[in-house]
Write a protein that holds these residues in place. Structure first.
Motif, PDB file in Angstrom:
ATOM      1  N   VAL A 188       0.833  -1.209   0.000  1.00 21.87           N
ATOM      2  CA  VAL A 188       0.000   0.000   0.000  1.00 21.87           C
ATOM      3  C   VAL A 188       0.869   1.261   0.000  1.00 21.87           C
ATOM      4  O   VAL A 188       0.594   2.227  -0.737  1.00 21.87           O
ATOM      5  CB  VAL A 188      -0.947  -0.018   1.221  1.00 21.87           C
ATOM      6  N   ALA A 192       0.930   4.064  -2.899  1.00 24.14           N
ATOM      7  CA  ALA A 192       0.632   5.462  -2.554  1.00 24.14           C
ATOM      8  C   ALA A 192       1.717   6.382  -3.101  1.00 24.14           C
ATOM      9  O   ALA A 192       1.440   7.445  -3.665  1.00 24.14           O
ATOM     10  CB  ALA A 192       0.519   5.607  -1.041  1.00 24.14           C
ATOM     11  N   VAL A 201      -3.735   7.319   3.088  1.00 21.03           N
ATOM     12  CA  VAL A 201      -3.654   5.950   3.587  1.00 21.03           C
ATOM     13  C   VAL A 201      -3.969   5.934   5.083  1.00 21.03           C
ATOM     14  O   VAL A 201      -3.331   6.652   5.863  1.00 21.03           O
ATOM     15  CB  VAL A 201      -2.250   5.349   3.351  1.00 21.03           C
TER      16      VAL A 201
END
Length: 341
Positions: A188, A192, A201
């Motif tokens: 993630v 990002a 996030v």
């Protein structure tokens, strides 16, 4: 004669400062820091072009532990500081590190405007549902009824859900992960960073001292498979130890269904993180434990113009048409007057 110059290969240690890390033993912040140091060398951006900006709170000590530029700013204002930095230095990789109290209480207004402008910055919100630095008061994300030092009879404020706020502000990249799922968290963070525009996030982060176990349902090995659903673009929403349950849309309402009783994977909701319309991402952000499995992964990843590019284009056009200008001359331009005592 051309000479090839090989660039140094960076490692996590190149992004680690010499400062002693001062979080409580067992704090989830350690995991997020470790994954960040692993991801940064893979991005091809050197430490001297990377900046971490924080506000106030436990998470906001983050810049001290990075061997990059860093700004430990004031409560809730990290998004505003990052906005000015990115607008004036668009060549830098800018990260905002914040917590649920810092970003969503005093900093709510600054967060909202940074997201809607879509600067190319990365905002990482550590959500532990408590004010940890000030010893355990309830925060904007604490659930109803939460008993804390400042809510001895239970919280009566409806909590804020960070991803719903971000999607409501039309964020172009929205994701969630947990501090214990390190492989997922690394994925993630990398996505990002690669997104062009504001990436937001949320990380479920355990506060061992003041709110231990708040996210056990989403992080413990024996519980998370039953209470979370991992989003994958183009794939149906399936979860459970035996992967025998899924999410189906009934009109505009999601519902949990069991596969195999006349229901197949084709009947389930398929995730599309690239939908320009944010309603599906918003719907997913409202699936909450215990009624639903909570979604982790990338909710939304779309492209829109970046604020700093539009701003600097306007400045360039103005300079081309009118020249560089003079600040002193600008101050005395237009309607001016003198206030006499």
């Amino acid at each position: 004669m051309a000479t090839e110059i090989s660039l140094p290969v960076l490692s996590p240690n190149d992004f680690a400062s010499d400062q002693e890390v001062r979080w409580c033993p067992g704090c989830g912040d350690y995991s997020i820091l470790a994954q960040m140091k692993k991801v940064l060398p893979t991005l091809g951006v050197p430490p001297e072009r990377t900046v971490f900006v924080s506000g106030i709170g436990c998470s906001s000590r983050f810049p001290y532990y990075m061997n990059t530029y860093g700004i430990h700013s004031i409560h809730g204002r990290a998004p505003a500081v990052a906005t000015g930095l990115k607008a004036s230095r668009p060549d830098l990789s800018v990260w905002v590190i914040t917590g649920d109290g810092d970003a969503l209480s005093i900093g709510g207004n600054h967060l909202m405007h940074a997201i809607r402008r879509n600067l190319d910055i990365n905002i990482i919100l550590f959500n532990n549902q408590i004010y940890g630095l000030t010893k355990g008061q309830y925060s904007p994300t604490s659930p109803l009824g939460k008993v804390t030092k400042s809510t001895p009879l239970g919280a009566i404020d409806n909590p804020i859900y960070p991803l719903s706020v971000a999607i409501g502000c039309e964020a172009t990249f929205v994701a969630r992960s947990t501090d214990t799922n390190i492989k997922h968290l690394s994925m993630v963070l990398k996505r990002a960073a690669e997104h062009r525009g504001t990436s937001f996030v949320e990380v479920y982060q355990n506060c061992l001292v003041f709110n231990d176990g708040a996210f056990d349902y989403a992080t413990e090995r024996d519980q998370k498979v039953e209470h979370t659903v991992e989003l994958e673009h183009g794939k149906p929403l399936i979860f459970g130890k035996n992967r025998d349950r899924g999410i189906r849309l009934n009109g505009m309402n999601p519902e949990v269904v069991e596969l195999g009783r006349g229901i197949s994977e084709d009947d389930l909701l398929f995730h599309d993180e690239r939908l320009p319309e944010p309603s599906l991402a918003y719907l997913l952000s409202r699936m909450r434990y215990p009624e639903f499995p909570e979604a982790i992964g990338v909710f939304r990843d779309v492209d829109r113009p970046r604020y700093e590019e539009l701003l600097n284009d306007q400045i360039a056009e103005a300079r081309k048409a009118k020249g560089d200008g003079e600040l002193a001359k600008l101050f005395s331009a237009g309607e001016t007057w003198t206030v006499e005592a």
